[in-house]
Design an enzyme around this catalytic site. Sequence first.
Site, PDB file in Angstrom:
ATOM      1  N   LYS A   1       0.877  -3.372   3.252  1.00  6.30           N
ATOM      2  CA  LYS A   1       1.931  -3.889   4.140  1.00  6.30           C
ATOM      3  C   LYS A   1       1.649  -3.476   5.587  1.00  6.30           C
ATOM      4  O   LYS A   1       1.742  -4.277   6.513  1.00  6.30           O
ATOM      5  CB  LYS A   1       3.300  -3.360   3.709  1.00  6.30           C
ATOM      6  CG  LYS A   1       3.767  -3.870   2.373  1.00  6.30           C
ATOM      7  CD  LYS A   1       3.976  -5.372   2.391  1.00  6.30           C
ATOM      8  CE  LYS A   1       4.350  -5.936   1.034  1.00  6.30           C
ATOM      9  NZ  LYS A   1       4.225  -7.382   0.945  1.00  6.30           N
TER      10      LYS A   1
ATOM     11  N   TYR B   1      -0.297   0.234  -1.991  1.00  3.13           N
ATOM     12  CA  TYR B   1       0.670  -0.858  -1.773  1.00  3.13           C
ATOM     13  C   TYR B   1       1.222  -0.782  -0.349  1.00  3.13           C
ATOM     14  O   TYR B   1       1.222  -1.760   0.400  1.00  3.13           O
ATOM     15  CB  TYR B   1       1.822  -0.790  -2.791  1.00  3.13           C
ATOM     16  CG  TYR B   1       3.024  -1.588  -2.357  1.00  3.13           C
ATOM     17  CD1 TYR B   1       3.017  -2.976  -2.411  1.00  3.13           C
ATOM     18  CD2 TYR B   1       4.168  -0.965  -1.835  1.00  3.13           C
ATOM     19  CE1 TYR B   1       4.099  -3.722  -1.963  1.00  3.13           C
ATOM     20  CE2 TYR B   1       5.257  -1.700  -1.393  1.00  3.13           C
ATOM     21  CZ  TYR B   1       5.223  -3.078  -1.469  1.00  3.13           C
ATOM     22  OH  TYR B   1       6.299  -3.812  -1.010  1.00  3.13           O
TER      23      TYR B   1
ATOM     24  N   PHE C   1       5.928 -14.338   0.510  1.00  7.79           N
ATOM     25  CA  PHE C   1       6.343 -13.240  -0.374  1.00  7.79           C
ATOM     26  C   PHE C   1       5.233 -12.823  -1.339  1.00  7.79           C
ATOM     27  O   PHE C   1       5.308 -11.744  -1.928  1.00  7.79           O
ATOM     28  CB  PHE C   1       7.520 -13.674  -1.266  1.00  7.79           C
ATOM     29  CG  PHE C   1       8.815 -13.957  -0.567  1.00  7.79           C
ATOM     30  CD1 PHE C   1       9.623 -12.928  -0.124  1.00  7.79           C
ATOM     31  CD2 PHE C   1       9.247 -15.268  -0.376  1.00  7.79           C
ATOM     32  CE1 PHE C   1      10.828 -13.178   0.490  1.00  7.79           C
ATOM     33  CE2 PHE C   1      10.457 -15.534   0.245  1.00  7.79           C
ATOM     34  CZ  PHE C   1      11.250 -14.492   0.678  1.00  7.79           C
TER      35      PHE C   1
ATOM     36  N   GLY D   1       2.576 -11.321  -3.454  1.00  8.61           N
ATOM     37  CA  GLY D   1       1.869 -10.050  -3.345  1.00  8.61           C
ATOM     38  C   GLY D   1       2.187  -9.188  -4.548  1.00  8.61           C
ATOM     39  O   GLY D   1       3.176  -9.429  -5.251  1.00  8.61           O
TER      40      GLY D   1
ATOM     41  N   SER E   1       7.901  -4.008   4.641  1.00 10.01           N
ATOM     42  CA  SER E   1       8.734  -3.042   3.917  1.00 10.01           C
ATOM     43  C   SER E   1       9.003  -1.828   4.792  1.00 10.01           C
ATOM     44  O   SER E   1       8.173  -1.456   5.642  1.00 10.01           O
ATOM     45  CB  SER E   1       7.965  -2.618   2.667  1.00 10.01           C
ATOM     46  OG  SER E   1       8.547  -1.472   2.094  1.00 10.01           O
TER      47      SER E   1
HETATM   48  P1  NAD Z   1       8.077 -10.233  -7.100  1.00 14.49           P
HETATM   49  O1  NAD Z   1       6.929  -9.610  -7.813  1.00 14.49           O
HETATM   50  O2  NAD Z   1       9.269 -10.596  -7.897  1.00 14.49           O
HETATM   51  O3  NAD Z   1       7.576 -11.519  -6.297  1.00 14.49           O
HETATM   52  C1  NAD Z   1       6.274 -11.659  -5.818  1.00 14.49           C
HETATM   53  C2  NAD Z   1       5.734 -12.972  -6.352  1.00 14.49           C
HETATM   54  O4  NAD Z   1       4.399 -13.176  -5.865  1.00 14.49           O
HETATM   55  C3  NAD Z   1       5.663 -13.006  -7.871  1.00 14.49           C
HETATM   56  O5  NAD Z   1       6.347 -14.162  -8.329  1.00 14.49           O
HETATM   57  C4  NAD Z   1       4.169 -13.083  -8.189  1.00 14.49           C
HETATM   58  O6  NAD Z   1       3.903 -13.837  -9.352  1.00 14.49           O
HETATM   59  C5  NAD Z   1       3.620 -13.712  -6.926  1.00 14.49           C
HETATM   60  N1  NAD Z   1       2.226 -13.414  -6.617  1.00 14.49           N
HETATM   61  C6  NAD Z   1       1.619 -12.202  -6.594  1.00 14.49           C
HETATM   62  N2  NAD Z   1       0.326 -12.333  -6.242  1.00 14.49           N
HETATM   63  C7  NAD Z   1       0.106 -13.656  -6.041  1.00 14.49           C
HETATM   64  C8  NAD Z   1      -1.026 -14.422  -5.672  1.00 14.49           C
HETATM   65  N3  NAD Z   1      -2.214 -13.850  -5.480  1.00 14.49           N
HETATM   66  N4  NAD Z   1      -0.894 -15.761  -5.545  1.00 14.49           N
HETATM   67  C9  NAD Z   1       0.301 -16.364  -5.786  1.00 14.49           C
HETATM   68  N5  NAD Z   1       1.404 -15.689  -6.140  1.00 14.49           N
HETATM   69  C10 NAD Z   1       1.320 -14.356  -6.263  1.00 14.49           C
HETATM   70  O7  NAD Z   1       8.480  -9.256  -5.917  1.00 14.49           O
HETATM   71  P2  NAD Z   1       9.713  -9.308  -4.915  1.00 14.49           P
HETATM   72  O8  NAD Z   1      10.527  -8.094  -5.154  1.00 14.49           O
HETATM   73  O9  NAD Z   1      10.363 -10.633  -4.933  1.00 14.49           O
HETATM   74  O10 NAD Z   1       8.942  -9.079  -3.544  1.00 14.49           O
HETATM   75  C11 NAD Z   1       8.549 -10.150  -2.705  1.00 14.49           C
HETATM   76  C12 NAD Z   1       7.756  -9.601  -1.536  1.00 14.49           C
HETATM   77  O11 NAD Z   1       8.561  -8.665  -0.828  1.00 14.49           O
HETATM   78  C13 NAD Z   1       6.487  -8.848  -1.941  1.00 14.49           C
HETATM   79  O12 NAD Z   1       5.489  -9.105  -0.982  1.00 14.49           O
HETATM   80  C14 NAD Z   1       6.909  -7.387  -1.889  1.00 14.49           C
HETATM   81  O13 NAD Z   1       5.845  -6.544  -1.661  1.00 14.49           O
HETATM   82  C15 NAD Z   1       7.873  -7.421  -0.711  1.00 14.49           C
HETATM   83  N6  NAD Z   1       8.848  -6.327  -0.749  1.00 14.49           N
HETATM   84  C16 NAD Z   1       9.622  -6.153  -1.869  1.00 14.49           C
HETATM   85  C17 NAD Z   1      10.543  -5.109  -1.908  1.00 14.49           C
HETATM   86  C18 NAD Z   1      11.386  -4.878  -3.133  1.00 14.49           C
HETATM   87  O14 NAD Z   1      11.984  -3.808  -3.243  1.00 14.49           O
HETATM   88  N7  NAD Z   1      11.519  -5.802  -4.063  1.00 14.49           N
HETATM   89  C19 NAD Z   1      10.674  -4.261  -0.806  1.00 14.49           C
HETATM   90  C20 NAD Z   1       9.885  -4.467   0.323  1.00 14.49           C
HETATM   91  C21 NAD Z   1       8.974  -5.520   0.333  1.00 14.49           C
HETATM   92  C1  UD1 Z   2      10.074   1.904  -3.672  1.00 11.67           C
HETATM   93  C2  UD1 Z   2       8.686   2.135  -3.166  1.00 11.67           C
HETATM   94  C3  UD1 Z   2       8.508   1.443  -1.842  1.00 11.67           C
HETATM   95  C4  UD1 Z   2       8.838  -0.020  -1.982  1.00 11.67           C
HETATM   96  C5  UD1 Z   2      10.248  -0.147  -2.551  1.00 11.67           C
HETATM   97  C6  UD1 Z   2      10.604  -1.545  -2.818  1.00 11.67           C
HETATM   98  C7  UD1 Z   2       8.003   4.292  -4.106  1.00 11.67           C
HETATM   99  C8  UD1 Z   2       7.587   5.694  -3.803  1.00 11.67           C
HETATM  100  N1  UD1 Z   2       8.391   3.545  -3.056  1.00 11.67           N
HETATM  101  O1  UD1 Z   2      11.005   2.445  -2.747  1.00 11.67           O
HETATM  102  O2  UD1 Z   2       7.176   1.577  -1.392  1.00 11.67           O
HETATM  103  O3  UD1 Z   2       8.757  -0.679  -0.734  1.00 11.67           O
HETATM  104  O4  UD1 Z   2      10.331   0.550  -3.790  1.00 11.67           O
HETATM  105  O5  UD1 Z   2       9.837  -2.058  -3.880  1.00 11.67           O
HETATM  106  O6  UD1 Z   2       7.971   3.875  -5.253  1.00 11.67           O
HETATM  107  N2  UD1 Z   2      14.920   6.866  -8.575  1.00 11.67           N
HETATM  108  C9  UD1 Z   2      15.332   7.696  -9.596  1.00 11.67           C
HETATM  109  N3  UD1 Z   2      15.070   7.309 -10.883  1.00 11.67           N
HETATM  110  C10 UD1 Z   2      14.431   6.152 -11.197  1.00 11.67           C
HETATM  111  C11 UD1 Z   2      14.016   5.300 -10.130  1.00 11.67           C
HETATM  112  C12 UD1 Z   2      14.259   5.704  -8.834  1.00 11.67           C
HETATM  113  O7  UD1 Z   2      15.910   8.748  -9.358  1.00 11.67           O
HETATM  114  O8  UD1 Z   2      14.210   5.870 -12.379  1.00 11.67           O
HETATM  115  C13 UD1 Z   2      15.221   7.266  -7.185  1.00 11.67           C
HETATM  116  C14 UD1 Z   2      13.985   7.484  -6.332  1.00 11.67           C
HETATM  117  O9  UD1 Z   2      13.511   8.796  -6.465  1.00 11.67           O
HETATM  118  C15 UD1 Z   2      14.534   7.159  -4.934  1.00 11.67           C
HETATM  119  C16 UD1 Z   2      15.616   6.086  -5.201  1.00 11.67           C
HETATM  120  O10 UD1 Z   2      15.944   6.219  -6.588  1.00 11.67           O
HETATM  121  O11 UD1 Z   2      15.158   8.292  -4.383  1.00 11.67           O
HETATM  122  C17 UD1 Z   2      15.130   4.679  -4.956  1.00 11.67           C
HETATM  123  O12 UD1 Z   2      13.918   4.473  -5.675  1.00 11.67           O
HETATM  124  P1  UD1 Z   2      13.225   3.035  -5.821  1.00 11.67           P
HETATM  125  O13 UD1 Z   2      14.209   2.040  -6.306  1.00 11.67           O
HETATM  126  O14 UD1 Z   2      11.984   3.208  -6.628  1.00 11.67           O
HETATM  127  O15 UD1 Z   2      12.870   2.637  -4.341  1.00 11.67           O
HETATM  128  P2  UD1 Z   2      12.060   3.456  -3.216  1.00 11.67           P
HETATM  129  O16 UD1 Z   2      11.353   4.617  -3.779  1.00 11.67           O
HETATM  130  O17 UD1 Z   2      12.991   3.686  -2.090  1.00 11.67           O
END
Ligand code: NAD
Ligand code: UD1
Length: 338
Positions: free
Chosen positions: A153, A149, A80, A82, A124
């Site tokens: 991915k 970002y 995870f 990143g 993602s």
């Molecule tokens: P998060 O930021 O809560 O978790 C990521 C963790 O990685 C954090 O605890 C951070 O401290 C750690 N980290 C970052 N860089 C590091 C490094 N160089 N070495 C060690 N640790 C490091 O984010 P999350 O929402 O839990 O996301 C987890 C993963 O899923 C990420 O790779 C993110 O890109 C991916 N992802 C998240 C979402 C989302 O909406 N949350 C959507 C699609 C993909």
């Molecule tokens: C975003 C990221 C995507 C990432 C994902 C999970 C962008 C452009 N995309 O997705 O790359 O993988 O988060 O981390 O940021 N919205 C509002 N008001 C707000 C926040 C969001 O209207 O204050 C709307 C957005 O326009 C969108 C929806 O809510 O239509 C979801 O937004 P968000 O939660 O940021 O996720 P994504 O944009 O789908």
Amino acid sequence: MSILVTGGAGFIGSHTVVELQEAGYDVVVLDNLSNSNVKSLERVEAITGKKVPFYKADILDREALEEIFSKETVEAVIHFAGLKAVGESVQKPWEYYENNIAGTLTLVDVMRKHGVKNLIFSSSATVYGDPAFIPITEQCPKGQCTNPYGWTKSMLEQILSDIQKADQEWNVILLRYFNPIGAHKSGTMGENPNGIPNNLMPYVTQVAVGKLKELGIFGNDYDTHDGTGVRDFIHVVDLAKGHVKAVKKTEEKPGLKIYNLGTGVGYSVLDIVNNFEAATGVKVPYVFKPRRPGDIATCYSDATLAKEELGWVAEYGIREMCEDAWRWQKNNPNGYDE
Ligand code: NAD
Ligand code: UD1
């Protein structure tokens, strides 16, 4: 079987550690805490009643990784770790490519030196760009990402696929998450964004708790049922359970696999506001704002493949996602900070 969880102190990672421990796996967590708080792991321990061995370490730090792989019996890695802030990645592309790509290359190199070749990677739905069709299956071609970002991915998917192709001992499972929201039922663990949230649900909960004045809805002129953006919101605990199923899958030596993890249902931003208000009884004032650059109108999954091959389906509905996100926010208005 013991699993190394990189980024395990973060939002999805910490919820996954709970599910892994509850499924009987031994877990070791590595995190540099750049976007998380080690208290999340204390909360995990309180839920599962098991210790979480933790290394504060960076995936770019080869020596630290060597030490962990030498000391611990790691059979699979869920990766995870990143950086994930879309806007920040536009400002700091070098930092994103360095952390996410160089970090993963270092991790994978240490893994192979230690004969650990089972990897589950956090990808993602962003890799689909503006999707060629909806609902999105894994067959949907990858698209143009709108930010660094997203490209990390997309590129890492390619890199990990090439590594698996060259050495078939690798089992690589790429999980494409849709929009994870919600929190653990206990109300003790949840999303803990730094500063003003970029993503929808943490913004909504912070408005509801009175930390922010009103939600800005980015665009009400999309070609959707109410003009606001439509996404596939998935409960973080369902997502975490998907990882447990993916770990199980590595035992079959599947080679390279790609799965969407979503619910298959699209909700608009206004649907989220309405469902949140209905589930919690708390009003969420909002105003319409211009579209956010890089956003697409509609994104939701077809997650049939994960059902067929992993035996996984998302079980929680939108009401539980809202209730659980709210319980976490209400009980912890400042997240893990006191
Ligand atoms: P998060 O930021 O809560 O978790 C990521 C963790 O990685 C954090 O605890 C951070 O401290 C750690 N980290 C970052 N860089 C590091 C490094 N160089 N070495 C060690 N640790 C490091 O984010 P999350 O929402 O839990 O996301 C987890 C993963 O899923 C990420 O790779 C993110 O890109 C991916 N992802 C998240 C979402 C989302 O909406 N949350 C959507 C699609 C993909
Ligand atoms: C975003 C990221 C995507 C990432 C994902 C999970 C962008 C452009 N995309 O997705 O790359 O993988 O988060 O981390 O940021 N919205 C509002 N008001 C707000 C926040 C969001 O209207 O204050 C709307 C957005 O326009 C969108 C929806 O809510 O239509 C979801 O937004 P968000 O939660 O940021 O996720 P994504 O944009 O789908």
